[in-house]
Design a protein around this motif. Sequence first.
Motif, PDB file in Angstrom:
ATOM      1  N   PRO A 131     -34.443  26.139   7.063  1.00 13.87           N
ATOM      2  CA  PRO A 131     -34.680  24.842   6.617  1.00 13.87           C
ATOM      3  C   PRO A 131     -34.792  23.898   7.894  1.00 13.87           C
ATOM      4  O   PRO A 131     -33.938  24.169   8.862  1.00 13.87           O
ATOM      5  N   GLU A 132     -35.452  22.986   7.682  1.00  8.24           N
ATOM      6  CA  GLU A 132     -35.587  22.095   8.889  1.00  8.24           C
ATOM      7  C   GLU A 132     -34.345  21.054   8.852  1.00  8.24           C
ATOM      8  O   GLU A 132     -34.142  20.246  10.183  1.00  8.24           O
ATOM      9  N   ARG A 133     -33.698  20.838   7.974  1.00  8.06           N
ATOM     10  CA  ARG A 133     -32.457  19.997   8.116  1.00  8.06           C
ATOM     11  C   ARG A 133     -31.242  20.766   7.512  1.00  8.06           C
ATOM     12  O   ARG A 133     -31.411  21.592   6.562  1.00  8.06           O
ATOM     13  N   PRO A 134     -29.828  20.361   7.954  1.00  9.68           N
ATOM     14  CA  PRO A 134     -29.041  20.941   7.518  1.00  9.68           C
ATOM     15  C   PRO A 134     -28.797  20.786   6.018  1.00  9.68           C
ATOM     16  O   PRO A 134     -29.146  19.758   5.330  1.00  9.68           O
ATOM     17  N   THR A 135     -28.468  22.135   5.323  1.00 15.19           N
ATOM     18  CA  THR A 135     -28.219  21.991   4.006  1.00 15.19           C
ATOM     19  C   THR A 135     -26.620  22.003   3.305  1.00 15.19           C
ATOM     20  O   THR A 135     -26.481  21.868   2.162  1.00 15.19           O
ATOM     21  N   GLY A 136     -25.802  22.466   4.556  1.00 17.76           N
ATOM     22  CA  GLY A 136     -24.248  22.404   4.172  1.00 17.76           C
ATOM     23  C   GLY A 136     -23.494  21.314   4.520  1.00 17.76           C
ATOM     24  O   GLY A 136     -24.181  20.403   4.983  1.00 17.76           O
ATOM     25  N   ASP A 137     -22.462  21.146   4.203  1.00 22.77           N
ATOM     26  CA  ASP A 137     -21.572  20.260   4.855  1.00 22.77           C
ATOM     27  C   ASP A 137     -21.190  20.470   6.429  1.00 22.77           C
ATOM     28  O   ASP A 137     -21.114  21.600   6.852  1.00 22.77           O
ATOM     29  N   GLU A 160     -24.043  26.556   9.422  1.00 21.91           N
ATOM     30  CA  GLU A 160     -25.031  26.915   9.007  1.00 21.91           C
ATOM     31  C   GLU A 160     -25.987  27.717   9.957  1.00 21.91           C
ATOM     32  O   GLU A 160     -27.024  26.822  10.257  1.00 21.91           O
TER      33      GLU A 160
END
Length: 181
Positions: A131-137, A160
Amino acid sequence: MVRGVRGTWCGTLLLAGVLVAGTSGCGPETPAEPGVPPSGTSGPAEPGTTPAPGTPTAPGTSTADPHPAEVLVEVVVNGGLAGVSNKLVVHADGSWTSRSGTEEPRTGRQTPAETARLRAALEDPAYARVPERPTGDPVADGFQYYVTYRHRLVVAGDGERPAALQRVFAALPEGGPPTNP
């Protein structure tokens, strides 16, 4: 016979008209500065950049054999308890520069095998799916990693780091992204 010559002559005039009109400077364009190609024409790519996949290249050039000074990958690390802001740039020939805080930059060169390992990790189809951007906290006081490869930016945090990104980090010089203050 006259008809055939006339058709060829007309075609030549048409081609000449297209060439002249295309380079006459007509229209709203402003003249280019010296050394800068006019708008609408393609000139040399900006130094240190890699063309996007599918971008046409000039005749006789190849994206498979990049210029040695061309940037292969850039990694920027921000955050942590000390608030670091570090940068690592690896060039296509394996040379690299690492900047940590206000310290003098460190430089080095990977072996051809190490550079091939890094390139393979970056070109792995699994890395293209990171993913190009963080998906988690976000992790409190954790690092943020900004990895740029072929005009694609991937941002990840400490919490992540997919396996494909870990393989890229493992192939970087000095054991991974620069996290020391």
